[in-house]
Design an enzyme around this catalytic site. Structure first.
Site, PDB file in Angstrom:
ATOM      1  N   ASP A  36       0.860  -1.184   0.000  1.00  0.00           N
ATOM      2  CA  ASP A  36       0.000   0.000   0.000  1.00  0.00           C
ATOM      3  C   ASP A  36       0.895   1.233   0.000  1.00  0.00           C
ATOM      4  OD1 ASP A  36      -3.287   0.291   0.895  1.00  0.00           O
ATOM      5  OD2 ASP A  36      -2.051   2.113   0.870  1.00  0.00           O
ATOM      6  N   VAL A  63       1.926   1.506  -6.617  1.00  0.00           N
ATOM      7  CA  VAL A  63       1.817   0.552  -7.727  1.00  0.00           C
ATOM      8  C   VAL A  63       2.077   1.193  -9.093  1.00  0.00           C
ATOM      9  CG1 VAL A  63       0.278  -1.052  -6.512  1.00  0.00           C
ATOM     10  CG2 VAL A  63      -0.710   0.790  -7.918  1.00  0.00           C
ATOM     11  N   ASN A  89      -5.567  -4.839  -6.384  1.00  0.00           N
ATOM     12  CA  ASN A  89      -6.759  -4.203  -5.819  1.00  0.00           C
ATOM     13  C   ASN A  89      -6.621  -2.687  -5.673  1.00  0.00           C
ATOM     14  OD1 ASN A  89      -9.214  -4.070  -3.818  1.00  0.00           O
ATOM     15  ND2 ASN A  89      -7.446  -3.273  -2.680  1.00  0.00           N
ATOM     16  N   TYR A 155     -11.904   7.431 -14.638  1.00  0.00           N
ATOM     17  CA  TYR A 155     -12.080   6.198 -13.856  1.00  0.00           C
ATOM     18  C   TYR A 155     -12.813   5.149 -14.684  1.00  0.00           C
ATOM     19  CZ  TYR A 155     -13.334   3.154  -9.881  1.00  0.00           C
ATOM     20  OH  TYR A 155     -13.487   2.088  -9.023  1.00  0.00           O
TER      21      TYR A 155
END
Ligand SMILES: NC(=O)c1ccc[n+]([C@@H]2O[C@H](COP(=O)([O-])OP(=O)(O)OC[C@H]3O[C@@H](n4cnc5c(N)ncnc54)[C@H](O)[C@@H]3O)[C@@H](O)[C@H]2O)c1
Length: 254
Positions: A36, A63, A89, A155
């Site tokens: 994270d 990420v 995720n 998005y």
């Protein structure tokens, strides 16, 4: 225990669905590398898992950065000797920004995290999984990746890209014992809305996107998504590959 001794990497593990996926996978016997960008909540989740006898290594990672992806996946292999499950995720919203108002900066940031993250992790994981002769990849898409107006333009486009990536990888690597599927959650109670302070409230932003919200039977809980991730990670879903499973209480069935 469905994931006894399996090695899993979970991104976005410090909050929401990633946190519940990490906890459930640990309960089911998996050894975990948790990634994270937010250090404190990530460490909290790892501590919680360790306190209940689980095995979890927290790795602070963005990420969108190749070096961080390398470290995250390399840690799974060096510490636990394998990479059986990759859960992509981590993701961010786009403040419901309408297409006419999207900036290059917003578009690139949303794509770097939501699409570039899974792509980089998959690219790194595949050779390892091919060598092992098995592997499971789970991407968190969204109903916004299947339908037109659950979020802003960036998005929505990014999650459609995640669906395409999922199907491509699922088919192309099927003969190597690798499965790649996506989860498409509807509205789920997590911290993702924390980023929505200066949301686009214009007629073509939030207002327009929320027209269908009244059709949503209810919001989901992160652990309801974790149970689906467990199904996809385990051999119970051995015949499920290259597809997207919606979990939205029926919102998109209307
Ligand atoms: N909550 C919803 O209603 C909903 C619906 C559909 C899909 N999703 C998707 O579910 C996934 C999980 O989101 P959530 O709702 O649990 O949100 P969340 O904000 O509670 O958790 C997301 C986690 O990802 C982390 N993260 C953000 N950017 C990162 C980066 N660059 N590198 C590493 N980690 C990063 C955050 O720090 C956070 O801990 C996302 O991909 C999101 O798009 C959410």
């Amino acid at each position: 225990m469905n994931l006894q001794n399996k090695v899993a990497v979970v991104t976005g593990a410090g909050s929401g669905m990633g946190k519940e996926i990490a906890k459930l996978f640990a309960q089911e016997g998996a050894k975990l590398v948790l990634a994270d960008i937010a250090e404190a909540p990530l460490n909290e989740v790892a501590k919680e898992i360790q306190a209940s006898g689980g095995n979890a290594i927290p790795i602070v990672s963005n990420v969108a950065r190749e070096e961080d992806i390398q470290t995250m996946i390399n840690t799974a292999v060096s510490e636990f000797g394998a990479l059986d499950i990759l859960v992509n995720n981590a993701g961010i919203m786009d403040k419901m920004t309408a297409a006419a108002d999207v900036t290059d900066e917003l578009w690139e940031r949303v794509f770097a995290v939501n699409v570039g993250g899974p792509m980089r992790a998959i690219r790194k994981a595949l050779p390892i999984m091919m060598k092992q002769g098995h592997g499971v990849i789970i991407n968190t898409a969204s109903v916004g990746g299947l339908f037109g107006s659950r979020a802003g333009a960036a998005y929505t486009a990014s999650k459609h890209a995640v669906v395409g990536l999922t199907k491509n990888v699922g088919f192309q690597y099927a003969n190597f014992g690798i499965r790649c599927n996506a989860i498409a959650p509807g509205g789920v109670e997590t911290n993702i809305g924390a980023d929505m302070a200066d949301v686009d409230m214009s007629a073509l932003g939030m207002q327009r996107a929320m027209v269908g919200m009244g059709l949503n039977p209810r919001m989901g809980k992160p652990d309801e998504i974790a149970k689906l991730a467990l199904f996809l990670a385990s051999d119970d879903s051995s015949f499920v590959n290259g597809t997207v499973i919606i979990a939205d209480a029926g919102w998109t069935a209307y």
